[in-house]
Design a protein around this motif. Structure first.
Motif, PDB file in Angstrom:
ATOM      1  N   GLN A 165     -50.078  80.263 -34.427  1.00  0.00           N
ATOM      2  CA  GLN A 165     -49.117  79.677 -34.101  1.00  0.00           C
ATOM      3  C   GLN A 165     -48.646  78.280 -34.543  1.00  0.00           C
ATOM      4  O   GLN A 165     -47.760  77.800 -34.064  1.00  0.00           O
ATOM      5  CB  GLN A 165     -48.672  79.736 -32.625  1.00  0.00           C
ATOM      6  CG  GLN A 165     -48.402  80.810 -31.774  1.00  0.00           C
ATOM      7  CD  GLN A 165     -49.552  81.839 -31.643  1.00  0.00           C
ATOM      8  OE1 GLN A 165     -50.663  81.414 -31.199  1.00  0.00           O
ATOM      9  NE2 GLN A 165     -49.563  83.197 -32.130  1.00  0.00           N
TER      10      GLN A 165
ATOM     11  N   GLN B  57     -47.694  76.894 -37.635  1.00  0.00           N
ATOM     12  CA  GLN B  57     -46.730  76.605 -38.534  1.00  0.00           C
ATOM     13  C   GLN B  57     -45.597  77.791 -38.577  1.00  0.00           C
ATOM     14  O   GLN B  57     -46.029  78.954 -38.722  1.00  0.00           O
ATOM     15  CB  GLN B  57     -47.096  76.599 -39.925  1.00  0.00           C
ATOM     16  CG  GLN B  57     -47.896  75.047 -40.005  1.00  0.00           C
ATOM     17  CD  GLN B  57     -47.159  73.886 -39.747  1.00  0.00           C
ATOM     18  OE1 GLN B  57     -45.760  73.765 -39.947  1.00  0.00           O
ATOM     19  NE2 GLN B  57     -47.811  72.903 -38.961  1.00  0.00           N
ATOM     20  N   VAL B  58     -44.347  77.718 -38.282  1.00  0.00           N
ATOM     21  CA  VAL B  58     -43.107  78.718 -38.459  1.00  0.00           C
ATOM     22  C   VAL B  58     -42.991  78.881 -40.113  1.00  0.00           C
ATOM     23  O   VAL B  58     -42.514  77.984 -40.721  1.00  0.00           O
ATOM     24  CB  VAL B  58     -41.972  78.303 -37.673  1.00  0.00           C
ATOM     25  CG1 VAL B  58     -40.884  79.289 -37.967  1.00  0.00           C
ATOM     26  CG2 VAL B  58     -42.474  78.066 -36.370  1.00  0.00           C
TER      27      VAL B  58
ATOM     28  N   VAL C 224     -38.197  83.978 -39.869  1.00  0.00           N
ATOM     29  CA  VAL C 224     -37.998  84.806 -38.667  1.00  0.00           C
ATOM     30  C   VAL C 224     -37.311  86.183 -39.354  1.00  0.00           C
ATOM     31  O   VAL C 224     -37.094  86.311 -40.409  1.00  0.00           O
ATOM     32  CB  VAL C 224     -36.554  84.213 -37.961  1.00  0.00           C
ATOM     33  CG1 VAL C 224     -36.188  85.335 -36.873  1.00  0.00           C
ATOM     34  CG2 VAL C 224     -36.902  82.760 -37.365  1.00  0.00           C
TER      35      VAL C 224
ATOM     36  N   THR D 242     -44.667  72.081 -41.933  1.00  0.00           N
ATOM     37  CA  THR D 242     -43.768  71.039 -41.692  1.00  0.00           C
ATOM     38  C   THR D 242     -44.141  69.712 -40.748  1.00  0.00           C
ATOM     39  O   THR D 242     -45.084  69.835 -40.005  1.00  0.00           O
ATOM     40  CB  THR D 242     -42.582  71.882 -40.579  1.00  0.00           C
ATOM     41  OG1 THR D 242     -42.182  72.882 -41.264  1.00  0.00           O
ATOM     42  CG2 THR D 242     -41.371  70.977 -40.188  1.00  0.00           C
TER      43      THR D 242
ATOM     44  N   THR E 172     -40.350  69.970 -44.920  1.00  0.00           N
ATOM     45  CA  THR E 172     -41.184  71.209 -44.969  1.00  0.00           C
ATOM     46  C   THR E 172     -41.938  71.441 -46.586  1.00  0.00           C
ATOM     47  O   THR E 172     -41.289  71.241 -47.392  1.00  0.00           O
ATOM     48  CB  THR E 172     -40.178  72.305 -44.906  1.00  0.00           C
ATOM     49  OG1 THR E 172     -39.864  72.369 -43.484  1.00  0.00           O
ATOM     50  CG2 THR E 172     -41.093  73.728 -45.116  1.00  0.00           C
TER      51      THR E 172
ATOM     52  N   GLU F 137     -37.947  88.289 -34.877  1.00  0.00           N
ATOM     53  CA  GLU F 137     -39.263  87.980 -34.632  1.00  0.00           C
ATOM     54  C   GLU F 137     -39.786  86.863 -35.357  1.00  0.00           C
ATOM     55  O   GLU F 137     -39.659  86.861 -36.592  1.00  0.00           O
ATOM     56  CB  GLU F 137     -40.292  89.178 -34.613  1.00  0.00           C
ATOM     57  CG  GLU F 137     -39.823  90.356 -33.700  1.00  0.00           C
ATOM     58  CD  GLU F 137     -40.342  89.913 -32.246  1.00  0.00           C
ATOM     59  OE1 GLU F 137     -41.014  88.871 -31.963  1.00  0.00           O
ATOM     60  OE2 GLU F 137     -40.064  90.720 -31.585  1.00  0.00           O
ATOM     61  N   GLN F 138     -40.324  85.812 -34.705  1.00  0.00           N
ATOM     62  CA  GLN F 138     -40.803  84.679 -35.593  1.00  0.00           C
ATOM     63  C   GLN F 138     -42.005  84.903 -36.078  1.00  0.00           C
ATOM     64  O   GLN F 138     -43.079  85.620 -35.482  1.00  0.00           O
ATOM     65  CB  GLN F 138     -40.736  83.548 -34.523  1.00  0.00           C
ATOM     66  CG  GLN F 138     -40.936  82.051 -35.240  1.00  0.00           C
ATOM     67  CD  GLN F 138     -40.683  80.957 -34.173  1.00  0.00           C
ATOM     68  OE1 GLN F 138     -41.619  80.610 -33.460  1.00  0.00           O
ATOM     69  NE2 GLN F 138     -39.614  79.893 -34.358  1.00  0.00           N
TER      70      GLN F 138
ATOM     71  N   THR G  79     -45.304  83.245 -37.852  1.00  0.00           N
ATOM     72  CA  THR G  79     -46.109  81.967 -37.723  1.00  0.00           C
ATOM     73  C   THR G  79     -47.468  82.330 -38.519  1.00  0.00           C
ATOM     74  O   THR G  79     -47.970  83.153 -38.580  1.00  0.00           O
ATOM     75  CB  THR G  79     -46.196  81.493 -36.111  1.00  0.00           C
ATOM     76  OG1 THR G  79     -46.928  82.350 -35.446  1.00  0.00           O
ATOM     77  CG2 THR G  79     -44.905  81.144 -35.620  1.00  0.00           C
TER      78      THR G  79
END
Length: 210
Positions: free
Chosen positions: A98, A100-101, A104, A117, A126, A169-170, A172
């Motif tokens: 979890q 870094q993103v 989506v 980021t 980023t 849905e994210q 990561t």
């Protein structure tokens, strides 16, 4: 990836003693009333280092010479471990899926670029991560659940899923990474203090923006 890139890491025990960090280029114009106009000329930061402090013995000296000669000085880029910033999280923490993103899901897109980021409040930056390191596995999650059905390109940082992540849905990830870099000199100035001690005045290394 550029043909001038050698997929090999500068000796990390020597880069551990390096000095350096991110550099930006900002043009500042001071007007007649004393107020400033500032213009950011680079969209991305560029890191600079000096590895001279990492040379502690004559064997370290030889290791640097060996690495420098095979890279042909400034000609070929390589992997560099920045000990102050080599993880998707702070360097003293353990990576998690979890950290870094990456994006989506939209039900169609299968490819996601590894990124890191910096900042969260005013104007987050980023950074594209091109060289995930083999010193730790890349862990990925979709919607908070561990993901396994993906392929990682180790010289571009691109993740490709077998099936597109569901809408909303994210995606990561957590990872370690290297910096694409090259020597910023074509000459090493060496000093042999004794049979077992050596030093280098300057070993400048600069990030390569690919």
């Amino acid at each position: 990836m550029l043909e001038e890139f050698h997929d090999i890491r500068f000796p990390p025990d020597i880069s551990l003693g390096a000095r350096g960090g991110p550099e930006r280029k900002t043009q500042i114009v001071v007007r007649a009333n004393g107020r400033e106009t500032r213009n950011q000329q680079w969209a991305d930061s560029r890191r600079r280092y000096n590895a001279a402090k990492g040379v502690r013995s004559v064997n370290d000296l030889y290791t640097v010479i060996d690495f420098f000669e095979e890279r042909r000085g400034r000609m070929h880029a390589f992997r560099w471990k920045d000990w102050a910033d080599f993880k998707s999280c702070p360097p003293g923490n353990d990576i998690t899926a979890q950290d870094q993103v990456l994006g989506v899901g939209d039900g169609v897109q299968k490819e996601f670029q590894l990124v890191k980021t910096y900042g969260a409040t005013f104007q987050p930056y980023t950074r594209k991560i091109l060289l995930p390191a083999d010193t730790a596995p890349v862990v990925v999650a979709v919607g908070g659940a561990p993901a396994a059905g993906f392929v990682l390109d180790e010289t571009s940082g691109l993740i490709t899923f077998a099936s597109a992540p569901p809408v909303g849905e994210q995606v990561t990830a957590g990872f370690e990474f290297d910096v694409p870099a090259r020597f910023d000199t074509d000459m090493l100035e060496l000093t042999l203090n004794a049979h077992v001690q050596g030093s280098v005045t300057n070993i400048p290394v600069v990030e390569v923006l690919l």
